[in-house]
Design an enzyme around this catalytic site. Structure first.
Site, PDB file in Angstrom:
ATOM      1  CD  GLU A   1      65.765  60.050  57.998  1.00  0.00           C
ATOM      2  OE1 GLU A   1      65.467  59.831  59.161  1.00  0.00           O
ATOM      3  OE2 GLU A   1      65.774  59.570  56.999  1.00  0.00           O
TER       4      GLU A   1
ATOM      5  NE  ARG B   1      64.440  56.880  50.723  1.00  0.00           N
ATOM      6  CZ  ARG B   1      63.915  56.185  51.560  1.00  0.00           C
ATOM      7  NH1 ARG B   1      62.606  55.850  51.200  1.00  0.00           N
ATOM      8  NH2 ARG B   1      64.262  55.918  52.919  1.00  0.00           N
TER       9      ARG B   1
ATOM     10  CE  LYS C   1      67.499  54.238  58.766  1.00  0.00           C
ATOM     11  NZ  LYS C   1      66.974  55.171  57.970  1.00  0.00           N
TER      12      LYS C   1
HETATM   13  C1  3PG Z   1      62.776  54.200  54.658  1.00  0.00           C
HETATM   14  O1  3PG Z   1      63.794  53.581  54.446  1.00  0.00           O
HETATM   15  O2  3PG Z   1      61.924  54.591  54.120  1.00  0.00           O
HETATM   16  C2  3PG Z   1      62.566  54.674  56.312  1.00  0.00           C
HETATM   17  O3  3PG Z   1      63.181  53.621  57.043  1.00  0.00           O
HETATM   18  C3  3PG Z   1      61.243  54.628  56.758  1.00  0.00           C
HETATM   19  O4  3PG Z   1      60.798  53.368  56.723  1.00  0.00           O
HETATM   20  P1  3PG Z   1      59.116  53.008  56.907  1.00  0.00           P
HETATM   21  O5  3PG Z   1      58.566  53.672  55.705  1.00  0.00           O
HETATM   22  O6  3PG Z   1      58.876  51.531  57.192  1.00  0.00           O
HETATM   23  O7  3PG Z   1      58.846  54.096  58.257  1.00  0.00           O
END
Ligand code: 3PG
Length: 210
Positions: A44, A48, A131
Site C-alpha cells: 500500500e 502522501r 478498513k
Molecule cells: C497511517 O495512516 O499511517 C496508517 O494507518 C498506518 O498507521 P501506523 O503508522 O500506526 O501503522
C-alpha cells in the site's frame, strides 16, 4: 457491485498489509521487493508524497507483488492511482463520492470506517470489507469484537496503531481478515536503504498467526 472477492484474494495472501510512505522514487522498487521477499505481497503506497504515483508505477511489475494506493481521499486521487497501476485502493475514511468512484472504476476499495455508522454507509453501497481506522484510538480489538455480532457479514482490516506486539489481538477476531501497518517499513530503514532489515520485519509479520 463491489468485487469483494478480488479484494479478499489480495488481503488473504498475508496477515499484514504494509503501509508505505515513499519520499524518494528510487526507494520504491527495492522497498517493495524486500517486502515481497519477506512474504508480504500487498503493497500500500500512500498518496502522501509527491512521488507516490510514480512509485506505484515503478512497483507495479514487482514479481509476486500487488501494488495498491493508500490515503486515497477523493475520486480524482482514486482515478490517478488506478491510472498509475494501483490494483487496490485504501482510504482513511469514506465519502459517498469516493465509494461510488471506486465502484465505477471497478477497482477494489478498502474504505476507512471508525464506527458502526461508517460501516453501515459502506455496507449500503455494497462494500463488505473495510478498513478499521484508526484502529487503536478508535477502540482497538474490543471495539471490533463488539461489531462482529450486529455487523456479522462485514470483514475488517484494522490499521493505525497496529504493531508486531498487538497484531495477534486483532488477527484472532473472526471479523478480521488482515491488519495494516507501517511498522514493517520504518522511515529510518527506508532512508538508509536497509532492505535486509525490512525483509526481516516483513518475515516476522508474515509469520503472525492469530
Ligand atoms: C497511517 O495512516 O499511517 C496508517 O494507518 C498506518 O498507521 P501506523 O503508522 O500506526 O501503522
Amino acid at each position: 457491485m463491489i468485487d469483494s472477492e478480488a479484494l479478499l484474494a489480495v488481503l488473504r495472501r498475508a496477515p499484514v498489509v504494509p503501509v508505505l510512505i515513499i519520499d524518494r522514487l528510487e526507494d520504491a522498487r527495492p522497498l517493495g521487493a524486500a517486502l515481497v521477499r519477506g512474504g508480504l505481497p500487498a503493497l500500500e503506497v500512500t498518496m502522501r508524497t509527491p512521488v507516490a504515483l510514480d512509485a506505484i508505477r515503478a512497483m507495479s511489475d514487482i514479481e509476486g507483488g500487488v501494488v495498491g494506493a493508500g490515503t486515497v481521499l477523493d475520486a480524482a486521487q482514486a482515478r490517478d492511482a488506478v491510472a498509475a497501476g494501483a490494483k487496490f485502493l485504501v482510504s482513511p475514511g469514506a465519502t459517498p463520492a469516493l465509494l461510488d468512484a471506486a465502484l465505477e472504476l471497478g477497482v477494489p476499495l478498502l474504505p476507512g470506517c471508525a464506527n458502526a455508522s461508517d460501516v453501515m454507509v459502506a455496507r449500503e453501497k455494497g462494500y463488505r470489507v473495510v478498513k478499521f481506522f484508526p484502529a487503536g484510538p478508535a477502540g482497538g480489538p474490543n471495539y471490533l469484537k463488539a461489531l462482529a455480532s450486529p455487523l456479522a457479514e462485514m470483514l475488517f482490516c484494522p490499521t493505525g496503531g497496529v504493531s508486531l506486539e498487538n497484531a495477534r489481538d486483532y488477527l484472532k477476531l473472526p471479523n478480521v481478515i488482515c491488519v495494516g501497518g507501517s511498522w514493517v517499513a520504518p522511515g529510518d530503514a527506508v532512508k538508509s536503504g536497509d532492505w535486509a532489515r525490512i525483509e526481516t520485519l516483513a518475515r516476522e509479520a508474515a509469520a503472525l498467526k492469530p
